[in-house]
Design a protein around this motif. Structure first.
Motif, PDB file in Angstrom:
ATOM      1  N   LYS A 112       0.865  -1.193   0.000  1.00 32.39           N
ATOM      2  CA  LYS A 112       0.000   0.000   0.000  1.00 32.39           C
ATOM      3  C   LYS A 112       0.891   1.229   0.000  1.00 32.39           C
ATOM      4  O   LYS A 112       1.852   1.315   0.741  1.00 32.39           O
ATOM      5  N   TRP A 113       0.539   2.184  -0.856  1.00 33.39           N
ATOM      6  CA  TRP A 113       1.291   3.421  -1.028  1.00 33.39           C
ATOM      7  C   TRP A 113       0.495   4.565  -0.418  1.00 33.39           C
ATOM      8  O   TRP A 113      -0.656   4.794  -0.782  1.00 33.39           O
ATOM      9  N   TYR A 114       1.100   5.281   0.524  1.00 32.69           N
ATOM     10  CA  TYR A 114       0.482   6.442   1.162  1.00 32.69           C
ATOM     11  C   TYR A 114       1.225   7.685   0.686  1.00 32.69           C
ATOM     12  O   TYR A 114       2.439   7.780   0.862  1.00 32.69           O
ATOM     13  N   TYR A 115       0.507   8.606   0.088  1.00 34.36           N
ATOM     14  CA  TYR A 115       1.139   9.821  -0.427  1.00 34.36           C
ATOM     15  C   TYR A 115       0.105  10.924  -0.579  1.00 34.36           C
ATOM     16  O   TYR A 115      -1.098  10.662  -0.566  1.00 34.36           O
ATOM     17  N   GLN A 116       0.607  12.136  -0.701  1.00 35.13           N
ATOM     18  CA  GLN A 116      -0.247  13.290  -0.964  1.00 35.13           C
ATOM     19  C   GLN A 116      -0.208  13.566  -2.466  1.00 35.13           C
ATOM     20  O   GLN A 116       0.851  13.500  -3.083  1.00 35.13           O
TER      21      GLN A 116
END
Length: 141
Positions: A112-116
């Protein structure tokens, strides 16, 4: 640069010391190592400037990131932007990247990739280079 690994391991009933210089010839994605973390199973996760690999005490195994034509799911673009790594109390691995935070759950094979999103005022928060997971489970970024 080469990785010289000399660490006590408990992958068998008897602890042992590994004393070897590992390079690309041994399976490292790159000779430039940025981070190493050991999980609860005694496996070493090694972040290099060109990707991740796992070391089981005998052999290095490259860990490819999933690629996709869907931009939000194309994690392979992160391989060269990884810096830090931490393992939490559940066994999940967290990777600091210049494009956000990446989580991998080894037992499930889930990423899972968490980014703005770029263009937002908080997009600078994507620049993560160091992580630490405290004993109480808090992930410090």
């Amino acid at each position: 640069l080469q990785l010289f690994l000399q660490v006590p391991c408990r992958l068998s009933a008897e602890p042992f010391m590994i004393r070897k210089i590992f390079t690309r010839a041994d399976g490292l994605p790159s000779n430039m190592v940025r981070s190493i973390v050991c999980d609860k199973q005694g496996l070493f996760w090694i972040v290099t400037e060109k990707g991740i690999c796992r070391f089981d005490g005998q052999k290095l195994y490259p860990i490819p990131l999933p690629s996709s034509s869907v931009p939000d799911q194309n994690l392979s673009v992160l391989e060269q932007s990884m810096f830090g790594c931490a393992v939490d109390s559940t066994g999940a691995l967290w990777f600091a990247t210049t494009s956000g935070l990446l989580r991998f759950i080894p037992r499930l094979g889930q990423w899972k990739w968490y980014y703005q999103k770029s263009g937002t005022t908080t997009a600078l928060m994507n620049q993560i280079v160091l992580l630490h997971c405290a004993k109480n489970g808090t992930l410090w970024i």
